[in-house]
Design a protein around this motif. Structure first.
Motif, PDB file in Angstrom:
ATOM      1  N   LYS A  63       0.881  -1.380   0.123  1.00 40.92           N
ATOM      2  CA  LYS A  63      -0.561   0.016   0.186  1.00 40.92           C
ATOM      3  C   LYS A  63       1.307   0.794   0.148  1.00 40.92           C
ATOM      4  O   LYS A  63       0.564   2.310  -1.060  1.00 40.92           O
ATOM      5  CB  LYS A  63      -0.270   0.147   1.243  1.00 40.92           C
ATOM      6  CG  LYS A  63      -1.899   0.883   1.582  1.00 40.92           C
ATOM      7  CD  LYS A  63      -2.436   0.938   2.647  1.00 40.92           C
ATOM      8  CE  LYS A  63      -3.397   2.194   2.661  1.00 40.92           C
ATOM      9  NZ  LYS A  63      -3.616   2.837   3.947  1.00 40.92           N
ATOM     10  N   THR A  64       1.995   1.271   0.801  1.00 36.63           N
ATOM     11  CA  THR A  64       2.849   2.468   0.951  1.00 36.63           C
ATOM     12  C   THR A  64       3.634   2.948  -0.293  1.00 36.63           C
ATOM     13  O   THR A  64       3.996   4.021  -0.958  1.00 36.63           O
ATOM     14  CB  THR A  64       3.727   1.942   2.354  1.00 36.63           C
ATOM     15  OG1 THR A  64       3.372   2.015   2.705  1.00 36.63           O
ATOM     16  CG2 THR A  64       4.776   3.504   1.854  1.00 36.63           C
ATOM     17  N   TYR A  67       1.414   4.450  -3.106  1.00 36.14           N
ATOM     18  CA  TYR A  67       0.850   5.725  -3.107  1.00 36.14           C
ATOM     19  C   TYR A  67       1.919   6.768  -3.091  1.00 36.14           C
ATOM     20  O   TYR A  67       1.981   7.554  -3.488  1.00 36.14           O
ATOM     21  CB  TYR A  67       0.723   5.584  -1.205  1.00 36.14           C
ATOM     22  CG  TYR A  67       0.664   7.033  -0.971  1.00 36.14           C
ATOM     23  CD1 TYR A  67      -1.041   7.231  -0.726  1.00 36.14           C
ATOM     24  CD2 TYR A  67       1.495   7.956  -0.449  1.00 36.14           C
ATOM     25  CE1 TYR A  67      -1.170   8.871   0.575  1.00 36.14           C
ATOM     26  CE2 TYR A  67       1.116   9.110   0.628  1.00 36.14           C
ATOM     27  CZ  TYR A  67      -0.284   9.834   0.614  1.00 36.14           C
ATOM     28  OH  TYR A  67      -0.282  11.130   1.257  1.00 36.14           O
ATOM     29  N   PHE A 133      -1.950  14.234   1.899  1.00 39.76           N
ATOM     30  CA  PHE A 133      -1.764  14.662   0.328  1.00 39.76           C
ATOM     31  C   PHE A 133      -1.677  15.645  -0.364  1.00 39.76           C
ATOM     32  O   PHE A 133       0.029  14.875  -0.988  1.00 39.76           O
ATOM     33  CB  PHE A 133      -2.803  13.356  -0.181  1.00 39.76           C
ATOM     34  CG  PHE A 133      -2.562  12.719  -1.641  1.00 39.76           C
ATOM     35  CD1 PHE A 133      -1.353  11.496  -1.822  1.00 39.76           C
ATOM     36  CD2 PHE A 133      -3.023  13.615  -2.427  1.00 39.76           C
ATOM     37  CE1 PHE A 133      -0.980  11.236  -3.428  1.00 39.76           C
ATOM     38  CE2 PHE A 133      -2.040  13.146  -4.192  1.00 39.76           C
ATOM     39  CZ  PHE A 133      -1.639  11.993  -4.113  1.00 39.76           C
TER      40      PHE A 133
END
Length: 158
Positions: A63-64, A67, A133
């Motif tokens: 997931k990182t 991202y 973000f």
């Protein structure tokens, strides 16, 4: 003379490739290492501990990674959208205030990066966009846009 230049070019290219690829090979070996004590040139024991951790759902590594890829894609697209027209305007056209804009673009180079980052971080904390973000994209843009505008202004220079 041409053969000497060609040989020198090949030697320099090989040296750069070694300096770029060798650390990646070490990282690849580390990813399959279970135990690699100090004096040994190669690991004592191999294993899949690193890969198991990466693909473990509890580690959130995948997931990182996704991202980070998404973040870098967004920052790259926005940087290109801003810097190509700005660089073309600075490189091709003569207009009033052009020198002032060029000086302002060089301002981040003259001020230490840590001082700029700390000031921006405090401002982002007050605005509530730190660790979001949007905030991360903005901080990347602050340091990337002026570099890219300078590069594109040289590309489009008359």
């Amino acid at each position: 003379m041409s053969n000497n230049k060609n040989l020198l070019y090949r030697i320099i290219t090989c040296v750069f490739l070694i300096f770029l690829v060798l650390p990646l090979i070490v990282i690849l070996i580390w990813s399959f290492t279970k135990k690699w004590p100090w004096p040994y040139l190669l690991p004592k024991e191999y294993g899949l501990r690193g890969w198991k951790y990466f693909f473990n759902p509890n580690s959130k590594s995948l997931k990182t990674l996704l991202y980070s890829v998404w973040l870098s894609t967004v920052v790259t697209i926005i940087t290109l959208i801003i810097s190509i027209p700005a660089g073309k305007a600075l490189g091709v056209y003569d207009f009033k205030g052009k020198k002032l804009i060029e000086i302002l673009i060089f301002a981040p180079v003259m001020v230490p990066t840590v001082a700029v980052a700390m000031g921006i971080h405090l401002s982002f904390l007050k605005m509530g966009i730190a660790n979001t973000f949007f905030g991360v994209v903005l901080i990347h843009l602050v340091f990337l846009v002026f570099h890219m505008v300078l590069r594109y202004s040289q590309v489009f220079l008359k």
